[in-house]
Design an enzyme around this catalytic site. Structure first.
Site, PDB file in Angstrom:
ATOM      1  N   ALA A  10       0.818  -1.225   0.000  1.00 36.81           N
ATOM      2  CA  ALA A  10       0.000   0.000   0.000  1.00 36.81           C
ATOM      3  C   ALA A  10       0.854   1.278   0.000  1.00 36.81           C
ATOM      4  O   ALA A  10       0.849   2.053  -0.959  1.00 36.81           O
ATOM      5  CB  ALA A  10      -0.951  -0.025   1.192  1.00 36.81           C
ATOM      6  N   ARG A  21       6.258  10.281 -10.749  1.00 38.41           N
ATOM      7  CA  ARG A  21       5.508  11.402 -11.340  1.00 38.41           C
ATOM      8  C   ARG A  21       6.181  12.742 -11.045  1.00 38.41           C
ATOM      9  O   ARG A  21       6.026  13.698 -11.791  1.00 38.41           O
ATOM     10  CB  ARG A  21       4.061  11.418 -10.824  1.00 38.41           C
ATOM     11  CG  ARG A  21       3.214  10.272 -11.378  1.00 38.41           C
ATOM     12  CD  ARG A  21       1.741  10.489 -11.122  1.00 38.41           C
ATOM     13  NE  ARG A  21       1.382  10.450  -9.710  1.00 38.41           N
ATOM     14  CZ  ARG A  21       1.051   9.332  -9.058  1.00 38.41           C
ATOM     15  NH1 ARG A  21       1.029   8.173  -9.679  1.00 38.41           N
ATOM     16  NH2 ARG A  21       0.738   9.371  -7.778  1.00 38.41           N
ATOM     17  N   GLU A  32      11.108  -5.711  -1.821  1.00 33.95           N
ATOM     18  CA  GLU A  32       9.932  -6.379  -1.245  1.00 33.95           C
ATOM     19  C   GLU A  32      10.287  -7.837  -0.934  1.00 33.95           C
ATOM     20  O   GLU A  32      10.711  -8.570  -1.825  1.00 33.95           O
ATOM     21  CB  GLU A  32       8.749  -6.291  -2.225  1.00 33.95           C
ATOM     22  CG  GLU A  32       7.554  -7.163  -1.898  1.00 33.95           C
ATOM     23  CD  GLU A  32       6.993  -6.961  -0.486  1.00 33.95           C
ATOM     24  OE1 GLU A  32       6.647  -5.828  -0.130  1.00 33.95           O
ATOM     25  OE2 GLU A  32       6.912  -7.967   0.270  1.00 33.95           O
ATOM     26  N   CYS A  42      -6.487  -5.805   1.254  1.00 33.61           N
ATOM     27  CA  CYS A  42      -7.865  -5.614   1.735  1.00 33.61           C
ATOM     28  C   CYS A  42      -8.846  -6.533   0.990  1.00 33.61           C
ATOM     29  O   CYS A  42      -9.952  -6.764   1.462  1.00 33.61           O
ATOM     30  CB  CYS A  42      -8.305  -4.168   1.553  1.00 33.61           C
ATOM     31  SG  CYS A  42      -7.169  -2.990   2.274  1.00 33.61           S
ATOM     32  N   ASP A 279       1.411   1.172   8.279  1.00 29.50           N
ATOM     33  CA  ASP A 279       1.147   0.460   9.534  1.00 29.50           C
ATOM     34  C   ASP A 279       2.309   0.511  10.520  1.00 29.50           C
ATOM     35  O   ASP A 279       2.124   0.215  11.696  1.00 29.50           O
ATOM     36  CB  ASP A 279       0.834  -1.015   9.234  1.00 29.50           C
ATOM     37  CG  ASP A 279      -0.529  -1.200   8.590  1.00 29.50           C
ATOM     38  OD1 ASP A 279      -1.207  -0.193   8.339  1.00 29.50           O
ATOM     39  OD2 ASP A 279      -0.911  -2.365   8.342  1.00 29.50           O
ATOM     40  N   ALA A 297      -5.621   1.198   5.183  1.00 26.96           N
ATOM     41  CA  ALA A 297      -5.052   1.357   3.839  1.00 26.96           C
ATOM     42  C   ALA A 297      -5.064   2.808   3.352  1.00 26.96           C
ATOM     43  O   ALA A 297      -4.106   3.250   2.712  1.00 26.96           O
ATOM     44  CB  ALA A 297      -5.805   0.470   2.861  1.00 26.96           C
ATOM     45  N   TYR A 422     -30.624  15.219  -2.135  1.00 26.43           N
ATOM     46  CA  TYR A 422     -31.860  14.504  -1.799  1.00 26.43           C
ATOM     47  C   TYR A 422     -32.766  14.268  -2.998  1.00 26.43           C
ATOM     48  O   TYR A 422     -33.053  15.174  -3.773  1.00 26.43           O
ATOM     49  CB  TYR A 422     -32.668  15.269  -0.723  1.00 26.43           C
ATOM     50  CG  TYR A 422     -34.106  14.785  -0.668  1.00 26.43           C
ATOM     51  CD1 TYR A 422     -34.381  13.459  -0.295  1.00 26.43           C
ATOM     52  CD2 TYR A 422     -35.174  15.600  -1.026  1.00 26.43           C
ATOM     53  CE1 TYR A 422     -35.692  12.987  -0.285  1.00 26.43           C
ATOM     54  CE2 TYR A 422     -36.479  15.135  -1.009  1.00 26.43           C
ATOM     55  CZ  TYR A 422     -36.731  13.817  -0.644  1.00 26.43           C
ATOM     56  OH  TYR A 422     -38.003  13.337  -0.638  1.00 26.43           O
TER      57      TYR A 422
HETATM   58  P1  FAD Z   1       1.680  -3.414   3.860  1.00 27.80           P
HETATM   59  O1  FAD Z   1       0.631  -3.185   2.846  1.00 27.80           O
HETATM   60  O2  FAD Z   1       1.464  -4.506   4.848  1.00 27.80           O
HETATM   61  O3  FAD Z   1       3.046  -3.679   3.094  1.00 27.80           O
HETATM   62  C1  FAD Z   1       4.254  -3.882   3.777  1.00 27.80           C
HETATM   63  C2  FAD Z   1       5.182  -4.697   2.896  1.00 27.80           C
HETATM   64  O4  FAD Z   1       6.494  -4.538   3.376  1.00 27.80           O
HETATM   65  C3  FAD Z   1       4.871  -6.174   2.935  1.00 27.80           C
HETATM   66  O5  FAD Z   1       4.597  -6.664   1.643  1.00 27.80           O
HETATM   67  C4  FAD Z   1       6.129  -6.793   3.504  1.00 27.80           C
HETATM   68  O6  FAD Z   1       6.462  -8.028   2.897  1.00 27.80           O
HETATM   69  C5  FAD Z   1       7.188  -5.751   3.177  1.00 27.80           C
HETATM   70  N1  FAD Z   1       8.337  -5.782   4.075  1.00 27.80           N
HETATM   71  C6  FAD Z   1       8.357  -5.682   5.425  1.00 27.80           C
HETATM   72  N2  FAD Z   1       9.598  -5.750   5.903  1.00 27.80           N
HETATM   73  C7  FAD Z   1      10.405  -5.888   4.834  1.00 27.80           C
HETATM   74  C8  FAD Z   1      11.808  -6.027   4.699  1.00 27.80           C
HETATM   75  N3  FAD Z   1      12.637  -6.012   5.762  1.00 27.80           N
HETATM   76  N4  FAD Z   1      12.302  -6.150   3.469  1.00 27.80           N
HETATM   77  C9  FAD Z   1      11.494  -6.160   2.381  1.00 27.80           C
HETATM   78  N5  FAD Z   1      10.159  -6.051   2.466  1.00 27.80           N
HETATM   79  C10 FAD Z   1       9.621  -5.918   3.670  1.00 27.80           C
HETATM   80  N6  FAD Z   1      -7.465  -1.428   5.568  1.00 27.80           N
HETATM   81  C11 FAD Z   1      -8.511  -0.656   5.229  1.00 27.80           C
HETATM   82  O7  FAD Z   1      -8.403   0.573   5.319  1.00 27.80           O
HETATM   83  N7  FAD Z   1      -9.678  -1.202   4.780  1.00 27.80           N
HETATM   84  C12 FAD Z   1      -9.838  -2.556   4.640  1.00 27.80           C
HETATM   85  O8  FAD Z   1     -10.896  -3.028   4.210  1.00 27.80           O
HETATM   86  C13 FAD Z   1      -8.759  -3.388   4.993  1.00 27.80           C
HETATM   87  N8  FAD Z   1      -8.867  -4.728   4.890  1.00 27.80           N
HETATM   88  C14 FAD Z   1      -7.789  -5.510   5.171  1.00 27.80           C
HETATM   89  C15 FAD Z   1      -7.916  -6.893   5.053  1.00 27.80           C
HETATM   90  C16 FAD Z   1      -6.844  -7.708   5.325  1.00 27.80           C
HETATM   91  C17 FAD Z   1      -6.994  -9.196   5.207  1.00 27.80           C
HETATM   92  C18 FAD Z   1      -5.596  -7.137   5.713  1.00 27.80           C
HETATM   93  C19 FAD Z   1      -4.424  -8.006   5.986  1.00 27.80           C
HETATM   94  C20 FAD Z   1      -5.473  -5.767   5.869  1.00 27.80           C
HETATM   95  C21 FAD Z   1      -6.566  -4.948   5.602  1.00 27.80           C
HETATM   96  N9  FAD Z   1      -6.476  -3.557   5.755  1.00 27.80           N
HETATM   97  C22 FAD Z   1      -7.559  -2.774   5.444  1.00 27.80           C
HETATM   98  C23 FAD Z   1      -5.257  -2.921   6.278  1.00 27.80           C
HETATM   99  C24 FAD Z   1      -4.389  -2.401   5.144  1.00 27.80           C
HETATM  100  O9  FAD Z   1      -4.203  -3.420   4.217  1.00 27.80           O
HETATM  101  C25 FAD Z   1      -3.065  -1.947   5.711  1.00 27.80           C
HETATM  102  O10 FAD Z   1      -3.298  -0.910   6.612  1.00 27.80           O
HETATM  103  C26 FAD Z   1      -2.132  -1.446   4.625  1.00 27.80           C
HETATM  104  O11 FAD Z   1      -1.856  -2.460   3.705  1.00 27.80           O
HETATM  105  C27 FAD Z   1      -0.822  -0.953   5.237  1.00 27.80           C
HETATM  106  O12 FAD Z   1       0.033  -0.585   4.216  1.00 27.80           O
HETATM  107  P2  FAD Z   1       1.616  -0.602   4.433  1.00 27.80           P
HETATM  108  O13 FAD Z   1       2.217  -0.147   3.157  1.00 27.80           O
HETATM  109  O14 FAD Z   1       1.954   0.100   5.689  1.00 27.80           O
HETATM  110  O15 FAD Z   1       1.972  -2.117   4.707  1.00 27.80           O
END
Ligand code: FAD
Length: 558
Positions: A10, A21, A32, A42, A279, A297, A422
């Protein structure tokens, strides 16, 4: 200019696209550790449920796509092992072994890790977490091959609830076990009750106030804190997520009070060359004004945009988060923004709440569904603090309007004056959002004071030894006899003008009807007749039942 981004979902994928951009010159690399980049985490529950049939639809971008469209180099199955801040290099390990990637600016977008409770059997082959595409694949494979006869989900947060629906849709009898007294513990008790009711109506077994203590793989059971066992051939742990801070901590970056990475409004960490998003960070809550974790997200994507802009010299600020969210519960939705009533109280605010139970569009137009909307406000300033809603249609639309009001720092008066779209198939001439603000205004101005079911429960508990208010039920006899608050005096609204002498004077009175409107009329009659200490239970009997903790009685009075 070398920009390295650790984490490619995300926050990371958004940051990379934004960076390109802004600059055609920058050398952009995503590192990754998983096999996929920019996938829809999500959407994972909806592939398991069968709503999203094609798995490939979850993969929003490929390394090749990133390369051809954005000229961004994506290194999948490559883990960042260490950040060397002195030499500005990241040590990584990928399919070709270990090497060092130099950076001028670094963006951390590593997300979080699902928490795995330390209990016996948690490492069994039938126990899963869901965070990535491979997690989803493992669950799907287990369902297809082992055909589990039952599932237990530990955790009644939004991922647990989405997965409860997914398993049910796959024909697996499912139990949700939540440690706190209610589902979706970040919402108020009334919302938790409605969510539980909806799950139960769709066949999900809901257990609250208990945790899981062991997974017994051999007997396909899960043991709970009170020693009871529930069938659990498949177990999903969805008890929360921890920020991925190991690299940041080892590199000496500052963490905040919540133990997530500390960033400023530009998403910069304590190192000016390193940004962090999503996160793994804590951000300022726009209503509370203090740092919180907001693992969602939307914030992750917006923060990615802000971090990339600042890293490439285009100043941008992150305004903070409200925690606006929505979760699907079969044919219903629960949604919230800002502070719940309980969170506002816990923050020491003099919080009131206005509950409106109203059709999501004009009642006379076919297909109207009742919507439960709770607007939380500061009783002193009239400022809107948050909102929660539950219903089948139009739920998130109302919450999004209130999220916008919160971002603008609006008061009840301003929300009451909002000019919203409305026509009968879409809304009412007085939208539930306007109505909730009217109710709130009536409360803070003293025209029609309200009390929430939660406050009434506390008041009654505190006043057991005397001083508790008189409860007046103004519904019809039929409604009263079906169920009412024990000890309530019953005078139907339409008889109140003629029977007001039956109501004792000099005592605080709390009125209720089904949802609040008739009690509001009754309250005005009493006020006009000299009763000064009267309040209306906002959300009425519906809120009282949903709040819980009230002794209810069926049948008429002796
Ligand atoms: P992530 O999207 O988790 O990406 C982090 C990435 O970093 C991962 O792919 C990981 O492999 C990589 N990484 C970590 N450490 C390393 C390293 N040392 N080296 C290389 N790569 C690494 N949020 C909503 O707002 N609405 C929803 O409906 C919703 N539904 C969800 C449903 C599910 C099942 C899940 C799991 C989450 C959901 N979320 C939802 C939460 C949302 O997906 C997360 O808040 C969001 O993805 C966070 O984004 P991010 O970029 O911080 O981390």
């Amino acid at each position: 200019m070398k920009l390295v981004i650790i984490g490619g979902v995300a926050g990371g994928a958004t940051a990379a696209a934004r960076a390109r951009r802004i600059s055609e010159e920058a050398e952009i690399t995503i590192v990754e550790r998983g096999p996929y980049v920019s996938y829809a985490n999500c959407g994972l529950p909806y592939h398991i449920s069968g709503d999203i049939q094609k798995r490939s639809r979850l993969l929003l971008q490929t390394p090749e796509g990133f390369d051809s469209r954005y000229a961004v180099k994506v290194l999948t199955e490559t883990e960042a092992l260490e950040i060397d801040r002195a030499s500005r290099q990241v040590r990584v390990r990928g399919p070709q072994g270990e090497w060092r990637l130099p950076y001028d600016k670094l963006i951390l977008a590593q997300g979080g890790r699902p928490i795995v409770p330390v209990i016996a059997g948690a490492d069994g082959p039938n126990v899963f977490t869901i965070w990535t595409v491979p997690d989803m694949d493992r669950i799907n494979e287990h369902i297809e091959k082992k055909k589990p006869s039952s599932a237990v989900i530990a955790g009644g947060g939004f991922i647990g609830l989405e997965m409860a629906e997914a398993f049910t849709r796959r024909g697996i009898p499912t139990t949700v076990v939540e440690l706190t007294p209610r589902l979706m513990p970040n919402l108020d008790a009334d919302l938790g009750f409605m969510i539980a009711q909806r799950l139960q109506a769709r066949g999900v077994n809901v257990i609250t106030g208990k945790g899981i203590t062991a997974v017994h793989g051999a007997s396909a059971e899960v043991e709970l804190t009170d020693g009871t066992r529930v069938p659990g051939a498949l177990v999903l742990l969805a008890v929360g997520v921890r920020p991925e801070t190991r690299l940041a901590e080892a590199a000496g970056l500052a963490l905040g009070e919540t133990r997530a990475v500390l960033v400023d409004r530009t998403m910069q960490t304590s190192d000016p060359d390193i940004y962090a998003v999503g996160d793994m960070v804590e951000v300022v809550h726009r209503v509370l004004g203090r740092n919180v974790r907001m693992p969602l997200a939307g914030p992750a994507n917006r923060q990615g945009r802000v971090a990339a802009s600042n890293a490439l010299g285009l100043p941008m600020r992150y305004a903070g988060a409200l925690g606006t969210s929505v979760v699907k519960i079969f044919d219903a939705a629960a949604s919230s923004t800002g502070l719940s009533e309980s969170a506002a109280r816990a923050a020491g605010l003099d919080a009131g709440a206005a509950v409106v139970v109203k059709e999501h569009h004009a009642g006379y137009y076919p297909g109207a569904h009742e919507l439960y909307l709770k607007l939380v406000y500061d009783r002193g300033t009239g400022k809107v603090l948050g909102a929660e809603a539950f219903g089948e249609e139009g739920v998130e639309k109302r919450i999004d309007v209130i999220a916008t009001a919160l971002a603008a720092g609006m008061t009840l008066q301003q929300v009451a004056e909002l000019d919203l779209a409305y026509a009968p198939p879409f809304s009412s001439a007085n939208d539930p959002v306007n109505m909730a603000a009217f109710v709130g205004l009536n409360d803070v101005t003293g025209f029609s004071p309200t009390i929430t079911a939660a406050s009434l429960r506390r008041l009654r508990e505190a006043g057991r030894s005397g001083g508790a208010p008189l409860i007046l039920d103004v519904r019809t006899l039929n409604e009263f006899e079906t169920s009412h608050v024990k000890g309530a005096l019953h005078v139907p609204l339409d008889e109140l003008r003629f029977r007001r002498e039956e109501i004792p004077r000099g005592k605080p009175i709390v009125l209720y009807c089904r949802s609040g409107y008739r009690a509001h009329l009754a309250l005005r009659i009493l006020k006009e007749n000299g009763f000064s200490d009267v309040r209306n239970v906002t959300g009425g009997f519906l809120s009282i039942v949903a709040e819980g903790g009230f002794e209810l009685e069926e049948g008429g009075l002796d």
